[in-house]
Design a protein around this motif. Structure first.
Motif, PDB file in Angstrom:
ATOM      1  N   THR A  94      53.497  51.609  31.888  1.00  0.00           N
ATOM      2  CA  THR A  94      52.397  50.891  31.239  1.00  0.00           C
ATOM      3  C   THR A  94      51.991  49.691  32.089  1.00  0.00           C
ATOM      4  O   THR A  94      52.752  49.235  32.950  1.00  0.00           O
ATOM      5  N   GLN A  95      50.798  49.181  31.819  1.00  0.00           N
ATOM      6  CA  GLN A  95      50.313  48.013  32.549  1.00  0.00           C
ATOM      7  C   GLN A  95      51.219  46.816  32.303  1.00  0.00           C
ATOM      8  O   GLN A  95      51.466  46.032  33.222  1.00  0.00           O
ATOM      9  N   GLU A 117      41.378  52.508  39.929  1.00  0.00           N
ATOM     10  CA  GLU A 117      40.699  53.549  39.149  1.00  0.00           C
ATOM     11  C   GLU A 117      39.312  53.820  39.739  1.00  0.00           C
ATOM     12  O   GLU A 117      38.908  54.974  39.879  1.00  0.00           O
ATOM     13  N   SER A 123      44.764  56.896  37.233  1.00  0.00           N
ATOM     14  CA  SER A 123      44.128  57.172  35.938  1.00  0.00           C
ATOM     15  C   SER A 123      44.948  56.509  34.836  1.00  0.00           C
ATOM     16  O   SER A 123      46.156  56.332  34.963  1.00  0.00           O
ATOM     17  N   ARG A 124      44.240  56.135  33.779  1.00  0.00           N
ATOM     18  CA  ARG A 124      44.875  55.591  32.584  1.00  0.00           C
ATOM     19  C   ARG A 124      44.820  56.668  31.516  1.00  0.00           C
ATOM     20  O   ARG A 124      43.761  57.215  31.243  1.00  0.00           O
ATOM     21  N   GLU A 125      45.965  56.942  30.905  1.00  0.00           N
ATOM     22  CA  GLU A 125      46.030  57.922  29.831  1.00  0.00           C
ATOM     23  C   GLU A 125      46.480  57.200  28.557  1.00  0.00           C
ATOM     24  O   GLU A 125      47.464  56.455  28.600  1.00  0.00           O
ATOM     25  N   PRO A 126      45.788  57.421  27.442  1.00  0.00           N
ATOM     26  CA  PRO A 126      46.217  56.771  26.190  1.00  0.00           C
ATOM     27  C   PRO A 126      47.626  57.228  25.800  1.00  0.00           C
ATOM     28  O   PRO A 126      48.022  58.354  26.062  1.00  0.00           O
ATOM     29  N   LYS A 131      48.369  52.503  20.528  1.00  0.00           N
ATOM     30  CA  LYS A 131      46.928  52.547  20.807  1.00  0.00           C
ATOM     31  C   LYS A 131      46.476  51.448  21.768  1.00  0.00           C
ATOM     32  O   LYS A 131      45.397  51.505  22.322  1.00  0.00           O
ATOM     33  N   TYR A 134      48.324  51.990  27.826  1.00  0.00           N
ATOM     34  CA  TYR A 134      47.930  53.156  28.605  1.00  0.00           C
ATOM     35  C   TYR A 134      49.061  53.508  29.565  1.00  0.00           C
ATOM     36  O   TYR A 134      49.695  52.634  30.153  1.00  0.00           O
ATOM     37  N   LEU A 136      50.028  54.962  33.115  1.00  0.00           N
ATOM     38  CA  LEU A 136      49.367  55.005  34.416  1.00  0.00           C
ATOM     39  C   LEU A 136      49.910  56.153  35.248  1.00  0.00           C
ATOM     40  O   LEU A 136      51.124  56.381  35.284  1.00  0.00           O
TER      41      LEU A 136
END
Length: 181
Positions: A94-95, A117, A123-126, A131, A134, A136
């Motif tokens: 995660t970030q 990006e 790419s960021r994926e949920p 919620k 993201y 990475l």
């Protein structure tokens, strides 16, 4: 919805704008020449030469200068390279965790990831369970670009460490790890 992977960036072709090297207080025409004043007299470092922080900063300036020269055509900075390596080694990081690992503000990581990006490298994926976060991941283009960049970094690293033997390099890494702990 996942975005379509972009083809790898080739040097000089659709590359991002070159990243300029950081400005040094005084550029010298040849590396490692001692600084001189306006009259040509050597400038003494005085007590600074005995300070770890001063020596680390001087070394960092030289290392980063070489890094920028080697990788500016790729649009890759030391921070971007570190980020790509960490995401590669920790897919789904995660970030927030990335910010903690890099020891930078979360907003700095957001900026890094935004740029990577845009370059089509990350790419960021949920994350379904959170919620706000993201996961990475490197894109296909990110993986191939990182593979190419690693070769360039290896050449840069060899150049930077040319005056050190293997044991000296390892000793330096060990000492820096202890200083930075």
């Amino acid at each position: 919805m996942k975005s379509k992977a972009k083809p790898p960036i080739k040097p000089g072709e659709n590359s991002p704008a070159p990243v300029p090297a950081p400005r040094l207080a005084r550029r010298r025409t040849a590396r490692n020449l001692p600084a001189t004043d306006d009259n040509g007299a050597l400038v003494s470092d005085g007590e600074l030469s005995g300070l770890i922080g001063y020596a680390l900063r001087r070394a960092q300036l030289r290392v980063f200068e070489d890094f920028y020269e080697a990788l500016s055509i790729e649009g890759i900075t030391p921070a971007r390279f570190s980020t790509l390596c960490l995401i590669d080694a920790n897919a789904g990081i995660t970030q927030t965790t990335l910010a903690q690992t890099l020891d930078i503000a979360r907003s700095g990581v957001v900026n890094l990831i935004d740029n990577l990006e845009k370059l089509g490298l990350v790419s960021r994926e949920p994350i379904a369970t959170d919620k706000r976060a993201y996961a990475l991941h490197l894109t296909r283009n990110g993986k191939s670009t990182l593979q190419r960049i690693r070769r360039q970094v290896a050449v840069h690293e060899a150049r930077v460490c040319a005056r050190l033997g293997k044991k000296e390099k390892q000793a330096l890494l060990d000492m820096l790890a202890r200083v930075g702990a």
